[in-house]
Scaffold this active site. Structure first.
Site, PDB file in Angstrom:
ATOM      1  N   ASP A  99      39.047 -64.287  44.807  1.00 18.29           N
ATOM      2  CA  ASP A  99      38.412 -65.341  44.665  1.00 18.29           C
ATOM      3  C   ASP A  99      37.724 -64.952  43.133  1.00 18.29           C
ATOM      4  O   ASP A  99      36.860 -63.128  43.296  1.00 18.29           O
ATOM      5  CB  ASP A  99      37.239 -65.665  44.968  1.00 18.29           C
ATOM      6  CG  ASP A  99      38.468 -66.413  46.415  1.00 18.29           C
ATOM      7  OD1 ASP A  99      39.575 -66.610  46.554  1.00 18.29           O
ATOM      8  OD2 ASP A  99      37.878 -67.225  46.746  1.00 18.29           O
ATOM      9  N   ASP A 100      37.781 -65.665  42.320  1.00 19.78           N
ATOM     10  CA  ASP A 100      37.031 -65.246  40.779  1.00 19.78           C
ATOM     11  C   ASP A 100      37.537 -64.772  39.394  1.00 19.78           C
ATOM     12  O   ASP A 100      36.653 -65.167  38.911  1.00 19.78           O
ATOM     13  CB  ASP A 100      35.423 -65.172  41.477  1.00 19.78           C
ATOM     14  CG  ASP A 100      34.959 -65.906  42.243  1.00 19.78           C
ATOM     15  OD1 ASP A 100      35.178 -67.650  42.794  1.00 19.78           O
ATOM     16  OD2 ASP A 100      33.725 -65.779  42.511  1.00 19.78           O
ATOM     17  N   TYR A 191      33.075 -72.099  46.949  1.00 20.57           N
ATOM     18  CA  TYR A 191      31.604 -72.158  47.700  1.00 20.57           C
ATOM     19  C   TYR A 191      32.514 -72.879  48.589  1.00 20.57           C
ATOM     20  O   TYR A 191      31.647 -72.615  50.146  1.00 20.57           O
ATOM     21  CB  TYR A 191      30.552 -72.620  47.613  1.00 20.57           C
ATOM     22  CG  TYR A 191      30.295 -72.401  46.002  1.00 20.57           C
ATOM     23  CD1 TYR A 191      29.411 -71.497  45.222  1.00 20.57           C
ATOM     24  CD2 TYR A 191      30.573 -73.160  44.829  1.00 20.57           C
ATOM     25  CE1 TYR A 191      29.287 -70.621  44.696  1.00 20.57           C
ATOM     26  CE2 TYR A 191      29.880 -73.501  43.509  1.00 20.57           C
ATOM     27  CZ  TYR A 191      29.673 -71.708  43.170  1.00 20.57           C
ATOM     28  OH  TYR A 191      29.313 -71.996  42.122  1.00 20.57           O
ATOM     29  N   HIS A 244      35.977 -60.403  46.697  1.00 29.53           N
ATOM     30  CA  HIS A 244      35.740 -61.196  45.695  1.00 29.53           C
ATOM     31  C   HIS A 244      36.534 -60.183  44.930  1.00 29.53           C
ATOM     32  O   HIS A 244      36.113 -58.739  45.041  1.00 29.53           O
ATOM     33  CB  HIS A 244      34.520 -61.724  45.479  1.00 29.53           C
ATOM     34  CG  HIS A 244      33.599 -62.499  45.746  1.00 29.53           C
ATOM     35  ND1 HIS A 244      33.538 -62.602  47.270  1.00 29.53           N
ATOM     36  CD2 HIS A 244      34.216 -64.409  45.487  1.00 29.53           C
ATOM     37  CE1 HIS A 244      33.489 -64.057  47.880  1.00 29.53           C
ATOM     38  NE2 HIS A 244      33.840 -65.068  46.411  1.00 29.53           N
TER      39      HIS A 244
END
Length: 279
Positions: A99-100, A191, A244
């Site tokens: 993610d991200d 989140y 991540h």
């Protein structure tokens, strides 16, 4: 706003945000075929060290044909009340998600490790990060990875209006289409904070909501060995792993992948990507 400021802001949000626990729907994805990785030359010891060695899967080198939910009419994505949590398929299938990103400091190393073992993964990208790193999105496309929508600026969706949520999703869909070559079919709420608007808008944009089964909590920088242990201890058929590749210092995540990926493969897991049902 500069990239470092964006990453700092996102890490601060991670510390204070309340994560909404995903519950409910399981085993509703099928996994795509992908190409299998070669076994490492040296037998991996990590699975034994974690106390969870698995017998090699008889399906590891066989084409994957999954089982999933009834197909929906063309052009219509079901509106769910809970995100998908697992994948289904023959043998010990798993999905790795990141993610991200993309982040030029860490994403290339993750892509290099995946390429070494000829493994496909999922990347839930933020449009804001893509705008700075379009070349990495193109590389994900070239190497067969699946790219999902993780909003534009990584906000807590439960605090936004419906119009703002739509904007976050649509802008990211647009930039993914330009850099990746097609619009995303998967969405993940920042989140893990889902609400009805997120499910409805995601479905309107043709995306299925995907959460995770195993959270490495790598954003807390717990140490490389701890991340490896969490993946190995949580490994099981159908598991979706959350890690991540951006949002802060992800060097531990990079090193952990180098350790646990060959160990998963050596234990008989088939690491692949999910596949949407189409009529």
């Amino acid at each position: 706003m500069q990239k470092d400021q964006l990453l700092t802001r996102r890490r601060a949000l991670l510390t204070g945000a309340a994560v909404v626990g995903a519950a409910g729907v399981t085993g509703l994805l099928t996994t795509g075929p992908g190409t299998e990785a070669a076994r490492p030359t040296t037998p991996a010891a990590g699975a034994q060290a974690a106390g969870r060695p698995l017998k090699p899967s008889a399906y590891r080198l066989r084409p994957l044909t999954g089982y999933g939910p009834p197909r929906t009419p063309p052009g219509r994505t079901p509106v769910r009340s809970a995100p998908l949590l697992r994948v289904s398929g023959r043998g010990s299938t798993m999905v790795l998600t990141f993610d991200d990103g993309p982040d030029p400091r860490y994403t290339p190393d993750i892509l290099d490790t995946l390429a070494t073992y000829d493994v496909r993964a999922m990347f839930f990208v933020c449009g804001e990060m893509v705008s700075f790193n379009k070349d990495l999105l193109a590389r994900m496309s070239d190497e067969g990875h699946v790219v999902g929508n993780h909003t534009w600026s990584h906000p807590l969706l439960t605090r936004l209006t419906r119009g703002r949520i739509r904007s976050e999703m649509e802008r990211t869909c647009d930039i993914i289409e330009k850099g990746y070559g097609e619009r995303p079919q998967w969405f993940r709420a920042p989140y893990g904070a889902w609400n009805r608007a997120a499910f409805q808008l995601g479905a309107e944009l043709g995306m299925e909501p995907l959460a995770w089964t195993v959270d490495t909590l790598d954003w807390t920088s717990p140490g490389t060995r701890t991340i490896v242990d969490r993946v190995e201890n949580g490994a099981a058929p159908g598991v979706v792993v959350l890690s991540h590749d951006a949002g802060g210092d992800r060097s531990q995540s990079v090193r952990a992948l180098r350790e646990y990926l060959p160990e998963l493969l050596d234990s008989g897991y088939r690491v692949t990507v999910p596949r949407r049902h189409h009529v």
